[in-house]
Scaffold this motif. Structure first.
Motif, PDB file in Angstrom:
ATOM      1  N   ARG A   1       0.825  -1.203   0.000  1.00 10.96           N
ATOM      2  CA  ARG A   1       0.000   0.000   0.000  1.00 10.96           C
ATOM      3  C   ARG A   1       0.868   1.266   0.000  1.00 10.96           C
ATOM      4  O   ARG A   1       0.601   2.230  -0.729  1.00 10.96           O
ATOM      5  CB  ARG A   1      -0.912   0.014   1.222  1.00 10.96           C
ATOM      6  N   ARG A   2       1.885   1.274   0.809  1.00 13.16           N
ATOM      7  CA  ARG A   2       2.742   2.458   0.903  1.00 13.16           C
ATOM      8  C   ARG A   2       3.513   2.674  -0.400  1.00 13.16           C
ATOM      9  O   ARG A   2       3.679   3.825  -0.837  1.00 13.16           O
ATOM     10  CB  ARG A   2       3.701   2.308   2.083  1.00 13.16           C
ATOM     11  N   PHE A   3       3.974   1.602  -1.002  1.00 14.29           N
ATOM     12  CA  PHE A   3       4.688   1.720  -2.267  1.00 14.29           C
ATOM     13  C   PHE A   3       3.754   2.236  -3.356  1.00 14.29           C
ATOM     14  O   PHE A   3       4.126   3.108  -4.150  1.00 14.29           O
ATOM     15  CB  PHE A   3       5.272   0.371  -2.678  1.00 14.29           C
ATOM     16  N   GLU A   4       2.538   1.704  -3.412  1.00 14.57           N
ATOM     17  CA  GLU A   4       1.577   2.137  -4.423  1.00 14.57           C
ATOM     18  C   GLU A   4       1.243   3.614  -4.266  1.00 14.57           C
ATOM     19  O   GLU A   4       1.102   4.347  -5.253  1.00 14.57           O
ATOM     20  CB  GLU A   4       0.310   1.290  -4.332  1.00 14.57           C
TER      21      GLU A   4
ATOM     22  N   GLY B   1      18.462  -1.193  -3.391  1.00 11.59           N
ATOM     23  CA  GLY B   1      17.633  -2.052  -2.569  1.00 11.59           C
ATOM     24  C   GLY B   1      16.980  -1.255  -1.453  1.00 11.59           C
ATOM     25  O   GLY B   1      17.635  -0.430  -0.806  1.00 11.59           O
ATOM     26  N   VAL B   2      15.707  -1.484  -1.240  1.00 14.92           N
ATOM     27  CA  VAL B   2      14.970  -0.837  -0.153  1.00 14.92           C
ATOM     28  C   VAL B   2      14.314  -1.942   0.666  1.00 14.92           C
ATOM     29  O   VAL B   2      13.511  -2.715   0.149  1.00 14.92           O
ATOM     30  CB  VAL B   2      13.898   0.140  -0.683  1.00 14.92           C
ATOM     31  N   SER B   3      14.643  -2.021   1.937  1.00 15.10           N
ATOM     32  CA  SER B   3      14.139  -3.089   2.792  1.00 15.10           C
ATOM     33  C   SER B   3      13.010  -2.593   3.688  1.00 15.10           C
ATOM     34  O   SER B   3      13.107  -1.522   4.291  1.00 15.10           O
ATOM     35  CB  SER B   3      15.279  -3.634   3.657  1.00 15.10           C
ATOM     36  N   GLY B   4      11.951  -3.384   3.755  1.00 14.41           N
ATOM     37  CA  GLY B   4      10.883  -3.106   4.693  1.00 14.41           C
ATOM     38  C   GLY B   4       9.763  -2.226   4.168  1.00 14.41           C
ATOM     39  O   GLY B   4       9.861  -1.648   3.092  1.00 14.41           O
ATOM     40  N   ALA B   5       8.699  -2.149   4.971  1.00 17.05           N
ATOM     41  CA  ALA B   5       7.533  -1.327   4.624  1.00 17.05           C
ATOM     42  C   ALA B   5       7.812   0.113   5.008  1.00 17.05           C
ATOM     43  O   ALA B   5       7.285   0.643   5.993  1.00 17.05           O
ATOM     44  CB  ALA B   5       6.286  -1.849   5.338  1.00 17.05           C
ATOM     45  N   GLN B   6       8.664   0.754   4.227  1.00 14.35           N
ATOM     46  CA  GLN B   6       9.070   2.127   4.502  1.00 14.35           C
ATOM     47  C   GLN B   6       7.879   3.081   4.354  1.00 14.35           C
ATOM     48  O   GLN B   6       6.901   2.777   3.682  1.00 14.35           O
ATOM     49  CB  GLN B   6      10.172   2.541   3.520  1.00 14.35           C
ATOM     50  N   PRO B   7       7.974   4.276   4.960  1.00 14.93           N
ATOM     51  CA  PRO B   7       6.934   5.288   4.730  1.00 14.93           C
ATOM     52  C   PRO B   7       6.864   5.636   3.252  1.00 14.93           C
ATOM     53  O   PRO B   7       7.864   5.539   2.528  1.00 14.93           O
ATOM     54  CB  PRO B   7       7.428   6.483   5.560  1.00 14.93           C
TER      55      PRO B   7
END
Length: 238
Positions: free
Chosen positions: A19-22, A191-197
């Motif tokens: 959701r955050r990425f979208e 690389g981006v790890s995790g459900a970042q803001p």
């Protein structure tokens, strides 16, 4: 530009991260310029086909976590999910091995509806209390995503169907050094790890896109009005 995402449908942060990425992708204005591909990852490959217990019991018994710690974790992730418009229901969640769901996702990807089935599987697992390793449930979700039921049922029944595709995703994750999901690989470079803001995702997308597509030069007007700057070219100088 490509974005490859490794995630598991049994990962609560993967749905939140999706959701955050979208949201970040929409805010960046790059939706039409980025090709997003989801890849398989399993948090617990040893999980039995059907675990007869709650998520709280699974995390306590299988992971050795204290009940108080488990409840705090589930409450926190439920609150975070709610902030993204998701309604997690851990009391009714069916704990099940996700390998067959990953095989079905590869079938969906081959037919151009991978993202639709990914969304449905995550919602089925965390919001709807469905058993995402049950053949009938998987077939229903496949049809809901736009797949042919007979094709989906045949894939679910054949344990070798798309098995190598799933294992290849696992191998690529190991090659990247991925040890947790969600994990985002932007343009095979970052690389981006995790459900970042969402703001962090947007910044990463914009930076990577700008590097890949630098802005053209802006020509300055004549420094001295009425005079053209002298230049040399293949035909000589003026």
């Amino acid at each position: 530009m490509s974005v490859d995402i490794w995630s598991d449908i049994a990962c609560p942060w993967c749905f939140i991260g999706k959701r955050r990425f979208e949201s970040a992708l929409e805010q960046s204005g790059l939706t039409d310029s980025i090709d997003v591909t989801y890849h398989s990852y399993q948090l617990d490959p040893t999980l039995p086909d059907h675990y007869h217990g709650t998520e709280e019991q699974y995390l306590g018994e299988m992971k050795g976590l204290e009940p108080t710690r488990v409840r705090q974790m589930l409450q926190h992730v439920t609150q975070q999910a709610a902030g993204e418009g998701l309604t997690y229901d851990f009391d009714n969640l069916k704990v099940a091995n996700s390998f067959n769901a990953h095989r079905l996702l590869h079938l969906a990807k081959a037919h151009g509806v991978g993202s639709q089935l990914k969304e449905l599987l995550l919602s089925a697992h965390f919001e709807r209390g469905l058993d995402t390793n049950d053949a009938a449930v998987l077939a229903d979700l496949a049809v809901e995503a736009g797949l042919d039921r007979a094709t989906a049922e045949a894939t679910i029944k054949d344990e070798n169907a798309y098995r190598q595709d799933v294992l290849q995703d696992f191998a690529q994750a190991r090659a990247y050094g991925i040890q947790g999901v969600p994990f985002f690989v932007i343009d095979n470079k970052y690389g981006v790890s995790g459900a970042q803001p969402s703001e962090a995702f947007e910044q990463a997308l914009t930076q990577a896109f700008t590097e890949k597509h630098p802005a053209p030069l802006t020509m300055m007007s004549n420094v001295k009005p009425g005079e053209d700057g002298a230049v040399c070219g293949p035909e000589g100088c003026n």
